[in-house]
Write an enzyme that holds these catalytic residues in place. Structure first.
Site, PDB file in Angstrom:
ATOM      1  CE  LYS A   1      -3.334 -17.768 -21.652  1.00  0.00           C
ATOM      2  NZ  LYS A   1      -3.792 -16.600 -21.859  1.00  0.00           N
TER       3      LYS A   1
ATOM      4  CG  HIS B   1     -12.705 -13.004 -24.018  1.00  0.00           C
ATOM      5  ND1 HIS B   1     -11.591 -12.352 -23.540  1.00  0.00           N
ATOM      6  CD2 HIS B   1     -12.512 -14.210 -24.726  1.00  0.00           C
ATOM      7  CE1 HIS B   1     -10.693 -12.966 -23.951  1.00  0.00           C
ATOM      8  NE2 HIS B   1     -10.993 -14.092 -24.803  1.00  0.00           N
TER       9      HIS B   1
ATOM     10  CD  GLU C   1      -1.601 -14.110 -20.134  1.00  0.00           C
ATOM     11  OE1 GLU C   1      -2.265 -14.052 -19.186  1.00  0.00           O
ATOM     12  OE2 GLU C   1      -1.591 -14.748 -21.051  1.00  0.00           O
TER      13      GLU C   1
ATOM     14  CG  ASN D   1      -6.352 -10.471 -24.116  1.00  0.00           C
ATOM     15  OD1 ASN D   1      -6.746 -11.576 -24.452  1.00  0.00           O
ATOM     16  ND2 ASN D   1      -5.631 -10.497 -22.902  1.00  0.00           N
TER      17      ASN D   1
ATOM     18  NE  ARG E   1       4.330 -34.755  -7.282  1.00  0.00           N
ATOM     19  CZ  ARG E   1       4.657 -35.798  -6.990  1.00  0.00           C
ATOM     20  NH1 ARG E   1       5.419 -36.698  -7.847  1.00  0.00           N
ATOM     21  NH2 ARG E   1       3.840 -36.418  -5.891  1.00  0.00           N
TER      22      ARG E   1
ATOM     23  CG  HIS F   1     -11.706 -17.527 -29.990  1.00  0.00           C
ATOM     24  ND1 HIS F   1     -12.048 -16.472 -28.711  1.00  0.00           N
ATOM     25  CD2 HIS F   1     -10.425 -16.814 -30.463  1.00  0.00           C
ATOM     26  CE1 HIS F   1     -11.026 -15.837 -28.352  1.00  0.00           C
ATOM     27  NE2 HIS F   1     -10.069 -16.224 -29.372  1.00  0.00           N
TER      28      HIS F   1
ATOM     29  NE  ARG G   1       0.870 -14.895 -23.462  1.00  0.00           N
ATOM     30  CZ  ARG G   1       1.226 -16.196 -23.243  1.00  0.00           C
ATOM     31  NH1 ARG G   1       2.544 -16.581 -22.250  1.00  0.00           N
ATOM     32  NH2 ARG G   1       0.724 -17.349 -23.649  1.00  0.00           N
TER      33      ARG G   1
ATOM     34  CE  LYS H   1       0.512 -16.846 -27.670  1.00  0.00           C
ATOM     35  NZ  LYS H   1      -0.874 -17.613 -27.584  1.00  0.00           N
TER      36      LYS H   1
ATOM     37  CG  HIS I   1      -9.016 -11.462 -27.780  1.00  0.00           C
ATOM     38  ND1 HIS I   1      -8.656 -10.976 -28.962  1.00  0.00           N
ATOM     39  CD2 HIS I   1      -8.986 -12.719 -27.682  1.00  0.00           C
ATOM     40  CE1 HIS I   1      -8.090 -12.056 -29.605  1.00  0.00           C
ATOM     41  NE2 HIS I   1      -8.285 -12.981 -28.946  1.00  0.00           N
TER      42      HIS I   1
ATOM     43  CD  GLU J   1      -7.183 -15.063 -32.167  1.00  0.00           C
ATOM     44  OE1 GLU J   1      -6.093 -13.940 -31.856  1.00  0.00           O
ATOM     45  OE2 GLU J   1      -7.989 -15.065 -31.404  1.00  0.00           O
TER      46      GLU J   1
END
Ligand SMILES: NC(=O)c1ccc[n+]([C@@H]2O[C@H](COP(=O)([O-])OP(=O)(O)OC[C@H]3O[C@@H](n4cnc5c(N)ncnc54)[C@H](O)[C@@H]3O)[C@@H](O)[C@H]2O)c1
Length: 366
Positions: free
Chosen positions: A140, A255, A239, A248, A118, A267, A244, A229, A251, A182
């Site tokens: 994330k 994507h 988010e 993007n 956990r 990417h 946040r 960041k 992006h 990036e």
């Protein structure tokens, strides 16, 4: 080394950046009984070895684990295999794991750590430029399902992030360039977010050193990007507020390009094209002037990245628009993050003629 604080209320931590920063990992897990070090086939083994030796020297029990290479490795099957190996090696709730690798290792190990017993502690040791400036920071974690990328995951903040810019020396050229995609994003969003221009200034003064991967200059660059960041993550940890979403930038198209199989873009390459597109679209909507559009293109090209879609002539613009509608930020409509008089903000359902013009400007549809 430089220390970039990630100022979270519950458990703040640092991104530690610099040449030889690998030596800092041991301090983060000092006093632990046992630590698992996870790395990947294909990454030079000396990075995980270096970390393991330093932990062993502190009397910590160390076991190494390896996962496969590539996006397909980011799966529940890998999480099952890895957590079973953790269990077999006797890792307990109070022990920790260290993820040594790019975003694939960081996301998979981070998620395994989030669910094993956990939740056990994790240290992120990113070894790609993309992971050092982005993926390893912010907690994330996720793996992919056949139905889509990053569909199963958790927020699981690390004890710390250790970005040794010396490890970037062995990165394949295309992976390095992808990370610069990036970096270009940070260059374009920094002023709007923090009022500063550190990344733009560094790229202006030290572009050749950046392209040559001078580890000291990279330490400054990674520190600056990690700071941006960290700023955003601290303002919007999970988010919820929309801050946040500024990360993007570029992006939405990226994507869509990545999900339409067959485009074979990394990417950061897709992000670079997305940044050029975001410039063109903001220009077509008269949110920014031609000089600012041009700045987007020049920045992307100066880093050796594509500013148009390779083979774009053969792509049906409607297919890409449909893919952008399925973006997780969108709720049925078309949603972009664009520059404008008020800085960078979310723009819903811009004029279709402007979207068509901007797609044309990045070479889609011939
Ligand atoms: N969690 C987040 O917030 C977040 C953010 C952005 C991206 N991501 C994820 O990150 C992943 C992409 O990460 P990536 O770009 O680091 O790719 P990656 O992890 O696949 O690494 C790219 C390649 O470089 C190799 N490599 C890594 N470090 C090396 C080194 N120092 N020397 C030589 N080779 C090395 C790897 O083995 C791999 O083959 C995606 O799965 C993406 O979803 C996550």
């Amino acid at each position: 080394v430089n220390r970039v604080p990630v100022a979270l209320a519950r458990a703040p931590y640092d991104v530690i950046v610099g040449l030889h920063a690998l030596d800092e990992v041991a301090d983060l897990v000092a006093g632990r009984r046992a630590v698992g070090v996870v790395t990947q086939d294909g990454i030079p083994p000396e990075y995980a070895e270096h970390v393991s030796r330093a932990l062993g020297a502190r009397g910590i029990l160390v076991e190494q684990f390896r996962i496969g290479d590539g996006e397909a490795t980011k799966s529940l099957a890998t999480v099952e295999a890895l957590t079973r190996e953790f269990a077999a090696s006797g890792l307990l709730r109070g022990d920790a794991v260290v993820a040594v690798g790019g975003g694939v290792v960081g996301d998979t190990t981070g998620f395994a750590a989030a669910v094993f017993h956990r939740g056990i502690d994790v240290v992120q040791v990113p070894t790609t430029l993309l992971a050092q400036v982005d993926a390893a920071i912010g907690g994330k974690t996720a793996v992919n399902l056949p139905e889509g990328k990053n569909l199963v995951g958790a927020f699981h903040q690390p004890l710390g992030v250790v970005a040794d810019t010396g490890t970037l020396a062995t990165l394949p050229p295309r992976e390095y360039a992808s990370g610069l995609g990036e970096v270009a994003k940070y260059a374009l969003i920094e002023e709007s977010l923090t009022g500063e221009t550190t990344v733009v200034d560094l790229l202006r003064i030290s572009l050749d050193d950046v392209l040559a991967r001078n580890p000291e200059v990279l330490a400054e660059l990674v520190t600056a990007c990690a700071g941006i960041k960290a700023h955003v993550v601290a303002a919007d940890e999970e988010e919820r507020s929309g801050v946040r979403a500024t990360l993007n930038y570029g992006h939405t198209l990226a994507h869509a390009l990545e999900t339409n199989a067959g485009y074979d873009l990394l990417h950061g390459e897709a992000v670079a094209i997305g940044l050029a597109f975001a410039g063109h679209l903001a220009g077509a909507l008269e949110r920014i002037g031609p000089a600012e559009v041009d700045r987007h293109l020049r920045l992307v090209m100066s880093l050796g990245l594509p500013s148009a879609v390779p083979g774009g002539d053969d792509i049906d613009p409607d297919e890409l628009i449909a893919a952008m509608r399925r973006d997780k930020k969108a709720s049925g409509g078309l949603t972009f993050v664009l520059r404008g008089p008020n800085g960078i903000e979310r723009v819903d359902d811009p004029a279709p003629t402007a979207v068509a013009a901007a797609l044309g400007a990045v070479g889609v549809g011939g």
